[in-house]
Motif scaffolding. Sequence first.
Motif, mmCIF file in Angstrom:
data_model
loop_
_atom_site.group_PDB
_atom_site.id
_atom_site.type_symbol
_atom_site.label_atom_id
_atom_site.label_comp_id
_atom_site.label_asym_id
_atom_site.label_seq_id
_atom_site.Cartn_x
_atom_site.Cartn_y
_atom_site.Cartn_z
ATOM 1 N N LEU A 177 0.833 -1.203 0.000
ATOM 2 C CA LEU A 177 0.000 0.000 0.000
ATOM 3 C C LEU A 177 0.870 1.255 0.000
ATOM 4 O O LEU A 177 0.566 2.235 -0.689
ATOM 5 C CB LEU A 177 -0.918 -0.008 1.227
ATOM 6 C CG LEU A 177 -1.812 1.217 1.407
ATOM 7 C CD1 LEU A 177 -2.806 1.329 0.265
ATOM 8 C CD2 LEU A 177 -2.537 1.158 2.747
ATOM 9 N N PHE A 178 1.957 1.212 0.776
ATOM 10 C CA PHE A 178 2.853 2.370 0.801
ATOM 11 C C PHE A 178 3.458 2.613 -0.577
ATOM 12 O O PHE A 178 3.497 3.746 -1.056
ATOM 13 C CB PHE A 178 3.975 2.136 1.827
ATOM 14 C CG PHE A 178 4.959 3.277 1.917
ATOM 15 C CD1 PHE A 178 4.773 4.298 2.833
ATOM 16 C CD2 PHE A 178 6.065 3.336 1.079
ATOM 17 C CE1 PHE A 178 5.674 5.358 2.912
ATOM 18 C CE2 PHE A 178 6.970 4.380 1.145
ATOM 19 C CZ PHE A 178 6.768 5.394 2.072
ATOM 20 N N ARG A 179 3.923 1.550 -1.213
ATOM 21 C CA ARG A 179 4.600 1.709 -2.500
ATOM 22 C C ARG A 179 3.639 2.155 -3.590
ATOM 23 O O ARG A 179 3.988 2.997 -4.429
ATOM 24 C CB ARG A 179 5.268 0.392 -2.898
ATOM 25 C CG ARG A 179 6.114 0.507 -4.162
ATOM 26 C CD ARG A 179 6.686 -0.836 -4.536
ATOM 27 N NE ARG A 179 5.631 -1.815 -4.774
ATOM 28 C CZ ARG A 179 5.872 -3.084 -5.087
ATOM 29 N NH1 ARG A 179 7.111 -3.514 -5.152
ATOM 30 N NH2 ARG A 179 4.869 -3.913 -5.304
ATOM 31 N N GLU A 180 2.429 1.615 -3.596
ATOM 32 C CA GLU A 180 1.490 1.898 -4.678
ATOM 33 C C GLU A 180 0.685 3.171 -4.443
ATOM 34 O O GLU A 180 0.203 3.770 -5.403
ATOM 35 C CB GLU A 180 0.531 0.714 -4.848
ATOM 36 C CG GLU A 180 1.217 -0.573 -5.237
ATOM 37 C CD GLU A 180 1.907 -0.468 -6.586
ATOM 38 O OE1 GLU A 180 1.402 0.267 -7.453
ATOM 39 O OE2 GLU A 180 2.968 -1.109 -6.766
ATOM 40 N N PHE B 17 12.325 10.819 -3.471
ATOM 41 C CA PHE B 17 12.670 10.404 -2.114
ATOM 42 C C PHE B 17 11.684 9.356 -1.609
ATOM 43 O O PHE B 17 12.072 8.328 -1.041
ATOM 44 C CB PHE B 17 12.673 11.617 -1.188
ATOM 45 C CG PHE B 17 12.887 11.276 0.268
ATOM 46 C CD1 PHE B 17 14.172 11.062 0.760
ATOM 47 C CD2 PHE B 17 11.815 11.167 1.144
ATOM 48 C CE1 PHE B 17 14.368 10.740 2.092
ATOM 49 C CE2 PHE B 17 12.006 10.845 2.474
ATOM 50 C CZ PHE B 17 13.283 10.632 2.952
ATOM 51 N N TRP B 18 10.375 9.610 -1.825
ATOM 52 C CA TRP B 18 9.365 8.689 -1.317
ATOM 53 C C TRP B 18 9.172 7.491 -2.230
ATOM 54 O O TRP B 18 8.965 6.379 -1.750
ATOM 55 C CB TRP B 18 8.036 9.422 -1.145
ATOM 56 C CG TRP B 18 8.067 10.474 -0.093
ATOM 57 C CD1 TRP B 18 8.058 11.826 -0.270
ATOM 58 C CD2 TRP B 18 8.131 10.265 1.322
ATOM 59 N NE1 TRP B 18 8.114 12.470 0.933
ATOM 60 C CE2 TRP B 18 8.155 11.538 1.941
ATOM 61 C CE3 TRP B 18 8.167 9.136 2.133
ATOM 62 C CZ2 TRP B 18 8.208 11.705 3.317
ATOM 63 C CZ3 TRP B 18 8.224 9.298 3.514
ATOM 64 C CH2 TRP B 18 8.242 10.560 4.082
ATOM 65 N N THR B 19 9.220 7.698 -3.523
ATOM 66 C CA THR B 19 8.902 6.621 -4.459
ATOM 67 C C THR B 19 10.090 5.738 -4.795
ATOM 68 O O THR B 19 9.909 4.656 -5.366
ATOM 69 C CB THR B 19 8.338 7.218 -5.755
ATOM 70 O OG1 THR B 19 9.295 8.126 -6.325
ATOM 71 C CG2 THR B 19 7.042 7.975 -5.479
ATOM 72 N N ALA C 205 9.222 1.806 9.751
ATOM 73 C CA ALA C 205 8.580 3.111 9.575
ATOM 74 C C ALA C 205 7.704 3.136 8.332
ATOM 75 O O ALA C 205 6.612 3.717 8.334
ATOM 76 C CB ALA C 205 9.643 4.212 9.502
ATOM 77 N N VAL C 206 8.161 2.494 7.261
ATOM 78 C CA VAL C 206 7.368 2.434 6.031
ATOM 79 C C VAL C 206 6.083 1.651 6.261
ATOM 80 O O VAL C 206 4.987 2.058 5.835
ATOM 81 C CB VAL C 206 8.201 1.818 4.886
ATOM 82 C CG1 VAL C 206 7.314 1.376 3.734
ATOM 83 C CG2 VAL C 206 9.245 2.814 4.394
ATOM 84 N N VAL C 207 6.181 0.522 6.939
ATOM 85 C CA VAL C 207 4.986 -0.270 7.241
ATOM 86 C C VAL C 207 4.040 0.524 8.140
ATOM 87 O O VAL C 207 2.807 0.475 7.971
ATOM 88 C CB VAL C 207 5.388 -1.605 7.895
ATOM 89 C CG1 VAL C 207 4.151 -2.360 8.374
ATOM 90 C CG2 VAL C 207 6.176 -2.467 6.916
ATOM 91 N N LEU D 44 -1.080 3.501 8.703
ATOM 92 C CA LEU D 44 -1.818 4.729 8.995
ATOM 93 C C LEU D 44 -2.747 5.104 7.849
ATOM 94 O O LEU D 44 -3.887 5.530 8.056
ATOM 95 C CB LEU D 44 -0.844 5.879 9.270
ATOM 96 C CG LEU D 44 -0.413 6.119 10.716
ATOM 97 C CD1 LEU D 44 0.364 7.412 10.819
ATOM 98 C CD2 LEU D 44 -1.610 6.149 11.648
ATOM 99 N N TYR D 45 -2.260 4.972 6.622
ATOM 100 C CA TYR D 45 -3.114 5.281 5.486
ATOM 101 C C TYR D 45 -4.290 4.313 5.390
ATOM 102 O O TYR D 45 -5.395 4.700 5.008
ATOM 103 C CB TYR D 45 -2.295 5.268 4.192
ATOM 104 C CG TYR D 45 -1.865 6.642 3.782
ATOM 105 C CD1 TYR D 45 -2.655 7.420 2.943
ATOM 106 C CD2 TYR D 45 -0.679 7.187 4.257
ATOM 107 C CE1 TYR D 45 -2.272 8.692 2.590
ATOM 108 C CE2 TYR D 45 -0.287 8.460 3.909
ATOM 109 C CZ TYR D 45 -1.083 9.216 3.067
ATOM 110 O OH TYR D 45 -0.705 10.496 2.727
ATOM 111 N N LYS D 46 -4.043 3.064 5.756
ATOM 112 C CA LYS D 46 -5.143 2.103 5.773
ATOM 113 C C LYS D 46 -6.158 2.484 6.849
ATOM 114 O O LYS D 46 -7.381 2.339 6.656
ATOM 115 C CB LYS D 46 -4.598 0.700 6.036
ATOM 116 C CG LYS D 46 -5.607 -0.414 5.764
ATOM 117 C CD LYS D 46 -5.960 -0.496 4.295
ATOM 118 C CE LYS D 46 -6.868 -1.676 4.003
ATOM 119 N NZ LYS D 46 -7.255 -1.743 2.582
ATOM 120 N N THR D 47 -5.671 2.987 7.992
ATOM 121 C CA THR D 47 -6.562 3.449 9.045
ATOM 122 C C THR D 47 -7.427 4.600 8.559
ATOM 123 O O THR D 47 -8.645 4.631 8.795
ATOM 124 C CB THR D 47 -5.749 3.901 10.271
ATOM 125 O OG1 THR D 47 -4.884 2.853 10.683
ATOM 126 C CG2 THR D 47 -6.662 4.284 11.418
#
Length: 703
Positions: free
Chosen positions: A149-152, A166-168, A184-186, A191-194
């Motif tokens: 989810l973080f990557r996509e 930096f992020w991608t 930290a990435v997980v 958090l975004y899933k929340t």
Amino acid sequence: MASTINTTLPPTLPADASGDAPRRKRRSGSKKRTGCSTCKARRIKCGEERPECHNCRRSGRVCTGYPPPPRSARPFEEVKIAPKPIVATGASVPPPNHQPVQLPPRRLAKLHRRTPPLLTPSTPDTAVMLYHPSMTLPFSDQEGQYFHLFREHTANELSGFFDSAFWTRSVLQECHSATAIRHAVVALGALYKTLEKSNESPPTSPYPDRDPGDSAMRHWEMAFKQYSNACNALVKAESAESTSNRTRLMASVLLACFDSFVGDHRQAIVQIQTGLGLLERLRAQRKRAFLSSSDEPVEEELTQMFTRLAIQAKSYDMAFHFPQPWVVRLTSNQAQDPESPASDSSSPISLSQGPIPDRFTSVMEARLAWDKLCERIFRFTETMFAHAQNGVMGVLPASLQQYGLSFKKDIEAWSDAFEHILASRTAPGVSSQEKAAIAVLKMFQVMGKILFLMTFSDSEMHFDKFTPYFKGIVDLALEVVGDEERRAAAKRCPDPSFCRHQQRCPPDIFGGHEYSARHIKPSFSADLGIVPPLYVVATKCREPHIRRQAIQLLRSSARREGMWDSELTARIGTWIAEVEEEDVSLFNGGYGNTIPTPGSSPIQMHSHPMAGGDSPCSQSHTEFGDSQWERSVSPSAVSSRASFSSARSSQQCRTIPIPEDKRVMVRAVEFDLRERSAVIQLGSRNLKTGTPDLKTRVTKITW
């Protein structure tokens, strides 16, 4: 309107009959369970600094990190993820359809030969293949989904309106070698899933096919567990010589973003201070080793990230006036010592800026030039305030205006070099993200010019000179939010007849058309966007129509940009308008001091008649100091032909100017975004610190 806080002190307790002072009773309170494990074992109060607390650093002990919050400690099921989600009305709305990312047939076959298929846990019967994050990263199935989810999705959201490698790219690459970065990435992915689950319509409806493990509270707990693991891994890495400075700096960025996301702005500032301190030490080592300024201790990408984080923290301090130690300093206290490492022209975060070109070749080139110019302006004002003797909050002596002439010229040179990019944002082939980035960058340039020029003014009346500038900021923000709403509506409700989102539309205060943004989801970005410029308009523009437009745009969607929260800024602007417009007849039509109250829709405003030529609002009421600084501010000077055409034919003012004795400024804001409450103090602009202020007003707001 929120009630004013009672600041009356309690009466002194009388002595008892024997003449002795009464015994002090022990203050009762809830026991904290969120400190580090070392402080818990020592039975002392933990300051909860990250990644290691101050008690452990001072005593020389190893801070063993922070355990995740126990489930039994939460008093209720509501997850106060920030920004506050907008809950749609109607109980018949089905849950959103989250489609997994599907691979092309050739990639699917190739991946199937390498590894067994990874099935979606919530839909075991569909057997849909998900893109595996990496074959080498030690993730569990659940962690792998958050990483995916973080990557996509999350990495792009954190970048805001500007593309960021930096992020991608950089952060994802560092996950292969740094445990703290992986956790930290997980955590950010969880958090975004929340936030996504908290914003479902309705958020907690019991659907038969809903996975009980796929709830906002489960993702929230996982986010804090991974955050705790990241802090613990970083503490362990501090003692390992193999840990690179790049990893430490990157971890500071990620942890600061997490703290900003959950509304802990103080801890976010601590993370930024930690990273800036490390950069300063690295620069000092470089200087002692007689290395050239081109031999940077870390890559330029990380330096740019900390430049932007420092700009965020400084802008936050300028707006809300934090006390020590929550102030980020860009200049060293040892700067007067010629032998000190910080006495050179460079700061811990960036190098000196070259001349601004005649034309920028890209949006990114313009962004980098503006970041460096902002950093130089902040260092200049920080140094000048340290030596200024007048002691007026936010105001430099008029005698220092001459030193700032070069910055005024640089701001205008940047605007001229950006003009062709601004005019081209509506051209065919320009993506929606690039169009928004161009508009946001122009908003920041206009805001920066206003605030820098007003640094030398002790009168709130001088802000009236910039009414066309305020109008230009609102027009650009309306363009950004309008485009975002149209894209969100087309994606979420392609058939408007079946739309179940909020049907209550805000009144028309945008000149003849209905405006609403009910499809935009709550969002978080690590970069600044439209919130700071609109906050300046809401608090400094005294033309009521433009001010209300800025407040409505802030309330149009729940968004957190770095540490800037749209709802907090909207409510501060609302209360300032209430105070300033109190007992002032603003409209010839008899609207009085009506202002949208917190939690309600803005009032219905009558459209002002359009008139050609400059608006009377743009005329200066007073002289603005040195004649070199005096320049007629016309709408054509603010923008290009394409961007501010509406400002050229600006609405004729039908308002009575707010007198100076009614105008106030923010003196201090103490807030807690996690509890959604704030204490705001207003006062005069031209009084020295410590002088009694008859304009002082204090209130507490909650939402």
